[in-house]
Write a protein that holds these residues in place. Structure first.
Motif, PDB file in Angstrom:
ATOM      1  N   GLY A  75      20.036  68.725  13.769  1.00 48.54           N
ATOM      2  CA  GLY A  75      19.199  69.185  14.879  1.00 48.54           C
ATOM      3  C   GLY A  75      17.838  69.689  14.451  1.00 48.54           C
ATOM      4  O   GLY A  75      17.357  70.681  14.987  1.00 48.54           O
ATOM      5  N   LEU A  76      17.214  69.003  13.525  1.00 49.41           N
ATOM      6  CA  LEU A  76      15.927  69.455  12.995  1.00 49.41           C
ATOM      7  C   LEU A  76      14.799  69.151  13.971  1.00 49.41           C
ATOM      8  O   LEU A  76      14.722  68.061  14.539  1.00 49.41           O
ATOM      9  CB  LEU A  76      15.639  68.754  11.664  1.00 49.41           C
ATOM     10  CG  LEU A  76      14.337  69.143  10.976  1.00 49.41           C
ATOM     11  CD1 LEU A  76      14.412  70.579  10.474  1.00 49.41           C
ATOM     12  CD2 LEU A  76      14.051  68.188   9.834  1.00 49.41           C
ATOM     13  N   SER A  77      13.920  70.125  14.150  1.00 53.56           N
ATOM     14  CA  SER A  77      12.682  69.890  14.900  1.00 53.56           C
ATOM     15  C   SER A  77      11.525  70.484  14.100  1.00 53.56           C
ATOM     16  O   SER A  77      11.653  71.546  13.496  1.00 53.56           O
ATOM     17  CB  SER A  77      12.739  70.494  16.303  1.00 53.56           C
ATOM     18  OG  SER A  77      12.759  71.901  16.246  1.00 53.56           O
ATOM     19  N   LEU A  78      10.421  69.753  14.090  1.00 58.49           N
ATOM     20  CA  LEU A  78       9.230  70.147  13.337  1.00 58.49           C
ATOM     21  C   LEU A  78       8.015  69.868  14.193  1.00 58.49           C
ATOM     22  O   LEU A  78       7.873  68.774  14.742  1.00 58.49           O
ATOM     23  CB  LEU A  78       9.151  69.356  12.027  1.00 58.49           C
ATOM     24  CG  LEU A  78       7.871  69.463  11.204  1.00 58.49           C
ATOM     25  CD1 LEU A  78       7.676  70.879  10.684  1.00 58.49           C
ATOM     26  CD2 LEU A  78       7.914  68.481  10.046  1.00 58.49           C
ATOM     27  N   SER A  79       7.154  70.857  14.309  1.00 58.13           N
ATOM     28  CA  SER A  79       5.939  70.693  15.091  1.00 58.13           C
ATOM     29  C   SER A  79       4.785  71.369  14.366  1.00 58.13           C
ATOM     30  O   SER A  79       4.891  72.530  13.984  1.00 58.13           O
ATOM     31  CB  SER A  79       6.124  71.329  16.475  1.00 58.13           C
ATOM     32  OG  SER A  79       4.929  71.279  17.212  1.00 58.13           O
ATOM     33  N   GLY A  80       3.696  70.614  14.165  1.00 61.71           N
ATOM     34  CA  GLY A  80       2.483  71.162  13.582  1.00 61.71           C
ATOM     35  C   GLY A  80       2.545  71.300  12.074  1.00 61.71           C
ATOM     36  O   GLY A  80       3.609  71.243  11.469  1.00 61.71           O
ATOM     37  N   PHE A  81       1.381  71.450  11.478  1.00 60.18           N
ATOM     38  CA  PHE A  81       1.225  71.727  10.052  1.00 60.18           C
ATOM     39  C   PHE A  81      -0.262  71.806   9.777  1.00 60.18           C
ATOM     40  O   PHE A  81      -1.014  70.942  10.210  1.00 60.18           O
ATOM     41  CB  PHE A  81       1.881  70.639   9.186  1.00 60.18           C
ATOM     42  CG  PHE A  81       2.135  71.073   7.775  1.00 60.18           C
ATOM     43  CD1 PHE A  81       3.239  71.841   7.463  1.00 60.18           C
ATOM     44  CD2 PHE A  81       1.276  70.730   6.756  1.00 60.18           C
ATOM     45  CE1 PHE A  81       3.492  72.261   6.154  1.00 60.18           C
ATOM     46  CE2 PHE A  81       1.507  71.130   5.446  1.00 60.18           C
ATOM     47  CZ  PHE A  81       2.623  71.892   5.156  1.00 60.18           C
ATOM     48  N   GLU A  82      -0.680  72.823   9.076  1.00 61.60           N
ATOM     49  CA  GLU A  82      -2.095  73.028   8.746  1.00 61.60           C
ATOM     50  C   GLU A  82      -2.224  73.367   7.273  1.00 61.60           C
ATOM     51  O   GLU A  82      -1.240  73.389   6.542  1.00 61.60           O
ATOM     52  CB  GLU A  82      -2.683  74.165   9.601  1.00 61.60           C
ATOM     53  CG  GLU A  82      -2.716  73.885  11.088  1.00 61.60           C
ATOM     54  CD  GLU A  82      -3.741  72.853  11.494  1.00 61.60           C
ATOM     55  OE1 GLU A  82      -4.736  72.663  10.762  1.00 61.60           O
ATOM     56  OE2 GLU A  82      -3.549  72.226  12.551  1.00 61.60           O
ATOM     57  N   THR A  83      -3.435  73.668   6.844  1.00 59.90           N
ATOM     58  CA  THR A  83      -3.644  74.052   5.451  1.00 59.90           C
ATOM     59  C   THR A  83      -3.161  75.477   5.181  1.00 59.90           C
ATOM     60  O   THR A  83      -2.900  75.825   4.037  1.00 59.90           O
ATOM     61  CB  THR A  83      -5.128  73.935   5.052  1.00 59.90           C
ATOM     62  OG1 THR A  83      -5.903  74.727   5.955  1.00 59.90           O
ATOM     63  CG2 THR A  83      -5.587  72.491   5.112  1.00 59.90           C
TER      64      THR A  83
END
Length: 127
Positions: A75-83
């Protein structure tokens, strides 16, 4: 109780720190997904340097970095990523396994796993 208390190998941190409390805020550099397991790994800086650093670390090191692996992920969810991905890691026990979440201003990661462990602890000099 913070996430280090749910580790399969808490001694990876308790051998370095007087207390493994208050390590919830991490600065995430990298997220790795591996279908073998499946495993999700976070490479991140801890919020403070340990009181008993390893003698094998470089002289003058002032930052400690971990690789934490979440094993048997569902059930993995991933949203966004920045420096810059500084946020709070939370791990909650379930009937079988754990729910984990990492929340930063620019990053949201959630899932469930059967266990979590520290795969690596290293240190470096941040100028």
């Amino acid at each position: 109780m913070g996430w280090p208390h749910h580790l399969m190998n808490p001694e990876a941190l308790s051998g370095l720190f007087d207390s493994i409390d208050d390590l919830d805020v991490l600065n995430v550099f990298e997220i790795t997904l591996n279908r073998e397991g499946p495993v999700v790994a976070l490479r991140a800086d801890l919020p403070r340097f340990p009181e008993r650093p390893s003698k094998r670390w470089p002289p003058g090191a002032n930052r400690v970095q971990i690789l934490i692996e979440f094993l048997g992920v569902e059930g993995l969810s991933l949203s966004g990523f920045e420096t810059m991905n500084e946020g709070r890691l939370e791990v909650l026990p379930l009937q079988t396994g754990y729910a984990f979440s990492f929340h930063a201003q620019s990053l949201e990661l959630r899932g469930a796993c059967v266990g979590l462990r520290i795969a690596r602890v290293s240190a470096y000099l941040e100028a």
